[in-house]
Design a protein around this motif. Structure first.
Motif, PDB file in Angstrom:
ATOM      1  N   ARG A  33       2.635  10.072   1.753  1.00 39.10           N
ATOM      2  CA  ARG A  33       2.277   8.876   2.523  1.00 39.10           C
ATOM      3  C   ARG A  33       1.095   8.145   1.886  1.00 39.10           C
ATOM      4  O   ARG A  33       1.042   6.923   1.891  1.00 39.10           O
ATOM      5  N   VAL A  34       0.134   8.900   1.341  1.00 40.54           N
ATOM      6  CA  VAL A  34      -1.002   8.283   0.654  1.00 40.54           C
ATOM      7  C   VAL A  34      -0.494   7.492  -0.549  1.00 40.54           C
ATOM      8  O   VAL A  34      -0.860   6.327  -0.747  1.00 40.54           O
ATOM      9  N   LEU A  35       0.354   8.117  -1.337  1.00 36.80           N
ATOM     10  CA  LEU A  35       0.899   7.449  -2.520  1.00 36.80           C
ATOM     11  C   LEU A  35       1.760   6.244  -2.133  1.00 36.80           C
ATOM     12  O   LEU A  35       1.663   5.175  -2.739  1.00 36.80           O
ATOM     13  N   SER A  36       2.564   6.397  -1.116  1.00 38.66           N
ATOM     14  CA  SER A  36       3.414   5.309  -0.645  1.00 38.66           C
ATOM     15  C   SER A  36       2.571   4.111  -0.207  1.00 38.66           C
ATOM     16  O   SER A  36       2.906   2.955  -0.516  1.00 38.66           O
ATOM     17  N   ALA A  37       1.489   4.363   0.504  1.00 42.53           N
ATOM     18  CA  ALA A  37       0.611   3.279   0.957  1.00 42.53           C
ATOM     19  C   ALA A  37      -0.013   2.566  -0.241  1.00 42.53           C
ATOM     20  O   ALA A  37      -0.074   1.329  -0.279  1.00 42.53           O
ATOM     21  N   LEU A  38      -0.459   3.338  -1.231  1.00 40.18           N
ATOM     22  CA  LEU A  38      -1.046   2.734  -2.426  1.00 40.18           C
ATOM     23  C   LEU A  38      -0.037   1.850  -3.153  1.00 40.18           C
ATOM     24  O   LEU A  38      -0.366   0.749  -3.595  1.00 40.18           O
ATOM     25  N   LEU A  39       1.168   2.347  -3.294  1.00 36.70           N
ATOM     26  CA  LEU A  39       2.189   1.583  -4.005  1.00 36.70           C
ATOM     27  C   LEU A  39       2.623   0.348  -3.218  1.00 36.70           C
ATOM     28  O   LEU A  39       2.896  -0.702  -3.792  1.00 36.70           O
ATOM     29  N   LYS A  40       2.652   0.472  -1.893  1.00 36.91           N
ATOM     30  CA  LYS A  40       3.033  -0.662  -1.053  1.00 36.91           C
ATOM     31  C   LYS A  40       2.028  -1.805  -1.185  1.00 36.91           C
ATOM     32  O   LYS A  40       2.395  -2.977  -1.183  1.00 36.91           O
ATOM     33  N   TYR A  41       0.745  -1.447  -1.287  1.00 37.46           N
ATOM     34  CA  TYR A  41      -0.314  -2.458  -1.378  1.00 37.46           C
ATOM     35  C   TYR A  41      -0.936  -2.493  -2.775  1.00 37.46           C
ATOM     36  O   TYR A  41      -2.115  -2.773  -2.933  1.00 37.46           O
ATOM     37  N   LYS A  42      -0.113  -2.235  -3.770  1.00 42.76           N
ATOM     38  CA  LYS A  42      -0.592  -2.134  -5.153  1.00 42.76           C
ATOM     39  C   LYS A  42      -1.318  -3.400  -5.624  1.00 42.76           C
ATOM     40  O   LYS A  42      -2.248  -3.316  -6.418  1.00 42.76           O
ATOM     41  N   GLU A  43      -0.905  -4.549  -5.119  1.00 43.35           N
ATOM     42  CA  GLU A  43      -1.552  -5.790  -5.541  1.00 43.35           C
ATOM     43  C   GLU A  43      -3.006  -5.874  -5.070  1.00 43.35           C
ATOM     44  O   GLU A  43      -3.782  -6.651  -5.605  1.00 43.35           O
ATOM     45  N   ARG A  44      -3.382  -5.060  -4.090  1.00 42.32           N
ATOM     46  CA  ARG A  44      -4.752  -5.073  -3.559  1.00 42.32           C
ATOM     47  C   ARG A  44      -5.678  -4.111  -4.283  1.00 42.32           C
ATOM     48  O   ARG A  44      -6.887  -4.182  -4.097  1.00 42.32           O
ATOM     49  N   VAL A  45      -5.125  -3.189  -5.059  1.00 43.51           N
ATOM     50  CA  VAL A  45      -5.953  -2.166  -5.701  1.00 43.51           C
ATOM     51  C   VAL A  45      -5.766  -2.202  -7.215  1.00 43.51           C
ATOM     52  O   VAL A  45      -4.774  -2.727  -7.721  1.00 43.51           O
ATOM     53  N   SER A  46      -6.708  -1.608  -7.916  1.00 47.47           N
ATOM     54  CA  SER A  46      -6.629  -1.600  -9.378  1.00 47.47           C
ATOM     55  C   SER A  46      -5.617  -0.563  -9.852  1.00 47.47           C
ATOM     56  O   SER A  46      -5.362   0.438  -9.172  1.00 47.47           O
TER      57      SER A  46
ATOM     58  N   THR B  11      -2.007   2.946   9.790  1.00 44.84           N
ATOM     59  CA  THR B  11      -2.375   4.059   8.918  1.00 44.84           C
ATOM     60  C   THR B  11      -2.376   3.667   7.446  1.00 44.84           C
ATOM     61  O   THR B  11      -3.308   4.000   6.710  1.00 44.84           O
ATOM     62  N   GLU B  12      -1.345   2.959   6.996  1.00 42.16           N
ATOM     63  CA  GLU B  12      -1.275   2.588   5.575  1.00 42.16           C
ATOM     64  C   GLU B  12      -2.437   1.689   5.170  1.00 42.16           C
ATOM     65  O   GLU B  12      -3.000   1.843   4.091  1.00 42.16           O
ATOM     66  N   ILE B  13      -2.797   0.743   6.028  1.00 40.08           N
ATOM     67  CA  ILE B  13      -3.935  -0.139   5.755  1.00 40.08           C
ATOM     68  C   ILE B  13      -5.215   0.689   5.681  1.00 40.08           C
ATOM     69  O   ILE B  13      -6.050   0.486   4.801  1.00 40.08           O
ATOM     70  N   PHE B  14      -5.360   1.620   6.609  1.00 36.86           N
ATOM     71  CA  PHE B  14      -6.545   2.470   6.599  1.00 36.86           C
ATOM     72  C   PHE B  14      -6.652   3.250   5.287  1.00 36.86           C
ATOM     73  O   PHE B  14      -7.714   3.324   4.679  1.00 36.86           O
ATOM     74  N   ILE B  15      -5.545   3.841   4.845  1.00 40.48           N
ATOM     75  CA  ILE B  15      -5.550   4.642   3.616  1.00 40.48           C
ATOM     76  C   ILE B  15      -6.000   3.793   2.431  1.00 40.48           C
ATOM     77  O   ILE B  15      -6.909   4.178   1.679  1.00 40.48           O
ATOM     78  N   VAL B  16      -5.396   2.639   2.260  1.00 42.10           N
ATOM     79  CA  VAL B  16      -5.709   1.786   1.110  1.00 42.10           C
ATOM     80  C   VAL B  16      -7.150   1.285   1.179  1.00 42.10           C
ATOM     81  O   VAL B  16      -7.882   1.343   0.188  1.00 42.10           O
ATOM     82  N   ALA B  17      -7.569   0.800   2.337  1.00 44.09           N
ATOM     83  CA  ALA B  17      -8.926   0.272   2.476  1.00 44.09           C
ATOM     84  C   ALA B  17      -9.967   1.358   2.237  1.00 44.09           C
ATOM     85  O   ALA B  17     -11.005   1.112   1.614  1.00 44.09           O
ATOM     86  N   THR B  18      -9.697   2.560   2.684  1.00 43.42           N
ATOM     87  CA  THR B  18     -10.640   3.662   2.485  1.00 43.42           C
ATOM     88  C   THR B  18     -10.740   4.019   1.006  1.00 43.42           C
ATOM     89  O   THR B  18     -11.838   4.224   0.481  1.00 43.42           O
ATOM     90  N   LEU B  19      -9.613   4.087   0.327  1.00 38.90           N
ATOM     91  CA  LEU B  19      -9.637   4.399  -1.104  1.00 38.90           C
ATOM     92  C   LEU B  19     -10.316   3.295  -1.910  1.00 38.90           C
ATOM     93  O   LEU B  19     -11.023   3.581  -2.876  1.00 38.90           O
ATOM     94  N   GLU B  20     -10.149   2.049  -1.498  1.00 36.00           N
ATOM     95  CA  GLU B  20     -10.837   0.948  -2.176  1.00 36.00           C
ATOM     96  C   GLU B  20     -12.347   1.074  -1.999  1.00 36.00           C
ATOM     97  O   GLU B  20     -13.103   0.795  -2.910  1.00 36.00           O
ATOM     98  N   ARG B  21     -12.746   1.500  -0.837  1.00 43.68           N
ATOM     99  CA  ARG B  21     -14.178   1.571  -0.515  1.00 43.68           C
ATOM    100  C   ARG B  21     -14.850   2.803  -1.088  1.00 43.68           C
ATOM    101  O   ARG B  21     -15.995   2.750  -1.520  1.00 43.68           O
ATOM    102  N   ALA B  22     -14.156   3.926  -1.071  1.00 41.11           N
ATOM    103  CA  ALA B  22     -14.817   5.189  -1.433  1.00 41.11           C
ATOM    104  C   ALA B  22     -13.846   6.164  -2.071  1.00 41.11           C
ATOM    105  O   ALA B  22     -13.449   7.135  -1.444  1.00 41.11           O
ATOM    106  N   TYR B  23     -13.466   5.897  -3.301  1.00 35.36           N
ATOM    107  CA  TYR B  23     -12.591   6.866  -3.964  1.00 35.36           C
ATOM    108  C   TYR B  23     -13.433   8.027  -4.477  1.00 35.36           C
ATOM    109  O   TYR B  23     -14.413   7.839  -5.187  1.00 35.36           O
TER     110      TYR B  23
END
Length: 143
Positions: A112-125, A84-96
């Motif tokens: 959970r959305v915010l937690s996923a973003l913060l967990k993978y913060k190095e992958r997103v701007s 789920t966390e990977i899905f959230i981050v990848a989706t936001l990267e693709r189509a915010y």
């Protein structure tokens, strides 16, 4: 509200009636009785939409069923399970956009959305994190 819509959203989120009852404080026999009545109170649907999904993995077909547009899904295999966390981050990267953030918050919960973003913060701007955080704060009900 139609009871079938309630059942459908429970299924998509992976939530049992008992778990919803515990989360909402509504007695289980009341929640179970809505099926016989054929209707669910509007406030119960609001609570269910705010209740985070308990699923650790999701697949594209479940998300299409929940109302996310096919164009934003990066995983084209409808049955492939993704964390789920990977899905959230990848989706936001693709189509915010606000619709996507709102839909993800409805399905998985704002925290959970915010937690996923913060967990993978190095992958997103940083800008994406700021925009999503700002939008999620606007979605939270006033205390």
């Amino acid at each position: 509200m139609n009871h079938q819509d309630f059942e459908h959203l429970l299924k998509i989120k992976g939530i049992t009636k008992k778990a919803f009852s515990d989360y909402s404080g509504i007695p289980y026999y009341t929640v179970a009785g809505w099926k016989k009545a054929g209707e669910v109170p509007v406030y119960a649907m609001v609570l269910l939409r705010r209740m985070p999904s308990l699923k650790e993995e999701v697949n594209a077909s479940e998300l299409l069923e929940a109302g996310l547009p096919k164009a934003i899904l990066w995983n084209n295999d409808p049955d492939r399970k993704v964390p789920t966390e990977i899905f959230i981050v990848a989706t936001l990267e693709r189509a915010y956009n606000d619709f996507v953030v709102e839909k993800l918050a409805e399905l998985f919960g704002s925290d959970r959305v915010l937690s996923a973003l913060l967990k993978y913060k190095e992958r997103v701007s940083d800008r994406l994190v700021e925009r999503v955080t700002g939008y999620l704060q606007k979605l939270k009900p006033a205390a």
